[in-house]
Design a protein around this motif. Sequence first.
Motif, PDB file in Angstrom:
ATOM      1  N   ASP A  87       0.585  -1.115   0.010  1.00  0.00           N
ATOM      2  CA  ASP A  87       0.292  -0.381   0.014  1.00  0.00           C
ATOM      3  C   ASP A  87       0.590   1.086   0.344  1.00  0.00           C
ATOM      4  N   ALA A  88       2.113   1.528   0.716  1.00  0.00           N
ATOM      5  CA  ALA A  88       2.405   2.104   0.650  1.00  0.00           C
ATOM      6  C   ALA A  88       3.574   3.153  -0.170  1.00  0.00           C
ATOM      7  N   GLY A  89       4.431   2.228  -1.549  1.00  0.00           N
ATOM      8  CA  GLY A  89       3.815   2.155  -2.737  1.00  0.00           C
ATOM      9  C   GLY A  89       3.208   2.477  -3.759  1.00  0.00           C
ATOM     10  N   ALA A  90       2.068   2.281  -3.320  1.00  0.00           N
ATOM     11  CA  ALA A  90       0.678   1.991  -4.588  1.00  0.00           C
ATOM     12  C   ALA A  90       0.646   3.546  -4.014  1.00  0.00           C
ATOM     13  N   GLU A  91       0.382   3.680  -3.121  1.00  0.00           N
ATOM     14  CA  GLU A  91      -0.048   5.387  -2.680  1.00  0.00           C
ATOM     15  C   GLU A  91       1.140   6.569  -2.967  1.00  0.00           C
ATOM     16  N   LYS A 104       0.991   6.496 -19.898  1.00  0.00           N
ATOM     17  CA  LYS A 104      -0.355   5.841 -20.087  1.00  0.00           C
ATOM     18  C   LYS A 104      -0.502   4.327 -19.982  1.00  0.00           C
ATOM     19  N   SER A 105       0.294   3.786 -19.899  1.00  0.00           N
ATOM     20  CA  SER A 105       0.092   2.507 -19.239  1.00  0.00           C
ATOM     21  C   SER A 105       1.265   1.587 -17.921  1.00  0.00           C
ATOM     22  N   LEU A 106       0.456   1.309 -16.634  1.00  0.00           N
ATOM     23  CA  LEU A 106       1.143   1.172 -15.539  1.00  0.00           C
ATOM     24  C   LEU A 106       0.605  -0.083 -15.305  1.00  0.00           C
ATOM     25  N   GLU A 107       1.901  -0.846 -15.216  1.00  0.00           N
ATOM     26  CA  GLU A 107       1.225  -2.590 -14.603  1.00  0.00           C
ATOM     27  C   GLU A 107       1.374  -2.785 -12.857  1.00  0.00           C
ATOM     28  N   LEU A 108       0.598  -2.534 -12.063  1.00  0.00           N
ATOM     29  CA  LEU A 108       0.779  -2.982 -10.674  1.00  0.00           C
ATOM     30  C   LEU A 108       0.737  -4.290 -10.798  1.00  0.00           C
ATOM     31  N   ASP A 109       0.117  -5.626 -11.213  1.00  0.00           N
ATOM     32  CA  ASP A 109      -0.302  -6.020 -10.851  1.00  0.00           C
ATOM     33  C   ASP A 109       0.932  -6.602  -9.663  1.00  0.00           C
ATOM     34  N   ASN A 110       0.076  -8.096  -8.883  1.00  0.00           N
ATOM     35  CA  ASN A 110       0.516  -9.169  -7.993  1.00  0.00           C
ATOM     36  C   ASN A 110       2.153  -8.084  -6.622  1.00  0.00           C
ATOM     37  N   ASN A 111       1.509  -7.598  -6.687  1.00  0.00           N
ATOM     38  CA  ASN A 111       2.249  -6.419  -5.131  1.00  0.00           C
ATOM     39  C   ASN A 111       1.834  -6.028  -3.644  1.00  0.00           C
ATOM     40  N   HIS A 112       1.071  -7.391  -3.841  1.00  0.00           N
ATOM     41  CA  HIS A 112       0.124  -6.749  -2.450  1.00  0.00           C
ATOM     42  C   HIS A 112      -0.664  -5.531  -2.267  1.00  0.00           C
ATOM     43  N   ILE A 113      -1.329  -5.148  -2.947  1.00  0.00           N
ATOM     44  CA  ILE A 113      -1.103  -4.020  -2.904  1.00  0.00           C
ATOM     45  C   ILE A 113      -3.099  -4.383  -2.368  1.00  0.00           C
ATOM     46  N   GLY A 114      -3.520  -3.413  -1.114  1.00  0.00           N
ATOM     47  CA  GLY A 114      -4.836  -3.546  -0.511  1.00  0.00           C
ATOM     48  C   GLY A 114      -5.357  -2.514  -0.700  1.00  0.00           C
ATOM     49  N   ASP A 115      -6.167  -2.636  -0.121  1.00  0.00           N
ATOM     50  CA  ASP A 115      -7.991  -1.364   0.057  1.00  0.00           C
ATOM     51  C   ASP A 115      -7.336  -0.292   0.280  1.00  0.00           C
ATOM     52  N   THR A 116      -6.348  -0.435   1.160  1.00  0.00           N
ATOM     53  CA  THR A 116      -5.603   1.653   0.848  1.00  0.00           C
ATOM     54  C   THR A 116      -5.387   1.903  -0.089  1.00  0.00           C
ATOM     55  N   GLY A 117      -4.140   1.528  -0.959  1.00  0.00           N
ATOM     56  CA  GLY A 117      -3.476   1.416  -1.926  1.00  0.00           C
ATOM     57  C   GLY A 117      -4.390   1.577  -3.227  1.00  0.00           C
ATOM     58  N   ALA A 118      -5.163   0.541  -3.527  1.00  0.00           N
ATOM     59  CA  ALA A 118      -6.076   0.549  -4.198  1.00  0.00           C
ATOM     60  C   ALA A 118      -6.834   1.678  -4.096  1.00  0.00           C
ATOM     61  N   ILE A 141      -7.183  -6.330  -2.718  1.00  0.00           N
ATOM     62  CA  ILE A 141      -7.818  -5.716  -2.716  1.00  0.00           C
ATOM     63  C   ILE A 141      -9.414  -5.946  -2.783  1.00  0.00           C
ATOM     64  N   GLY A 142     -10.279  -5.621  -1.299  1.00  0.00           N
ATOM     65  CA  GLY A 142     -11.387  -6.514  -1.495  1.00  0.00           C
ATOM     66  C   GLY A 142     -11.947  -4.639  -1.648  1.00  0.00           C
ATOM     67  N   PRO A 143     -13.516  -4.776  -1.412  1.00  0.00           N
ATOM     68  CA  PRO A 143     -14.205  -4.545  -1.344  1.00  0.00           C
ATOM     69  C   PRO A 143     -14.524  -3.022  -1.202  1.00  0.00           C
ATOM     70  N   THR A 144     -13.275  -2.550  -0.517  1.00  0.00           N
ATOM     71  CA  THR A 144     -13.404  -1.137  -0.334  1.00  0.00           C
ATOM     72  C   THR A 144     -12.204  -0.511  -1.358  1.00  0.00           C
ATOM     73  N   GLY A 145     -11.399  -1.257  -2.009  1.00  0.00           N
ATOM     74  CA  GLY A 145     -10.957  -0.827  -2.954  1.00  0.00           C
ATOM     75  C   GLY A 145     -11.595  -1.210  -3.638  1.00  0.00           C
ATOM     76  N   ALA A 146     -12.930  -2.083  -3.974  1.00  0.00           N
ATOM     77  CA  ALA A 146     -13.412  -1.968  -5.567  1.00  0.00           C
ATOM     78  C   ALA A 146     -13.975  -1.135  -5.525  1.00  0.00           C
ATOM     79  N   THR A 147     -14.627  -0.384  -4.699  1.00  0.00           N
ATOM     80  CA  THR A 147     -15.659   0.542  -4.286  1.00  0.00           C
ATOM     81  C   THR A 147     -15.332   2.364  -4.735  1.00  0.00           C
ATOM     82  N   ALA A 148     -14.133   2.550  -4.285  1.00  0.00           N
ATOM     83  CA  ALA A 148     -13.008   3.064  -4.644  1.00  0.00           C
ATOM     84  C   ALA A 148     -12.592   3.448  -6.055  1.00  0.00           C
TER      85      ALA A 148
END
Length: 150
Positions: A87-91, A104-118, A141-148
């Motif tokens: 999450d810290a890196g995503a932020e 234009k293109s950013l790959e962030l797959d498989n990085n342990h990003i959770g709701d906070t980062g999302a 990413i859970g419901p909170t991240g998906a909603t955002a």
Amino acid sequence: ALRVNGVLKTLNLSQNQLCGVDFMGRGTYSVVGITALAEALKVNGVMTELDVSWNSIGPAGATAIAAALRGNAVLTKLDLARNGIDDAGAEALASALRVNEVLKSLELDNNHIGDTGAVAIAEALRGNGVLTSLNMGGNEIGPTGATAIA
């Protein structure tokens, strides 16, 4: 070399040990390598694509790259997949996305990003008018991240 090179447009450094650690977690982490690369990106005026996936750069490495993105005016494609940025890196990257006008293109797959980062990325996307491709698959990413993001 990247600081002065005026012709290299694409660089693939995936599956290396830019921070001293391999993808299995073996080695001693050091932010020196990825920071040097990020510093070069700040002044490089030609590179449009960079792949540093599978390098275990972690949140500190993502923060260094994010700092470079704030001032880089040419990089359009960045692959940070499988780097454990959390999450810290995503932020940090979200902060850069708010001001970067070329990526234009950013790959962030498989990085342990959770709701906070999302949530941070989603908020950055509201004001970003250039990012057309974002891969956040395989994260936590859970419901909170998906909603955002929705």
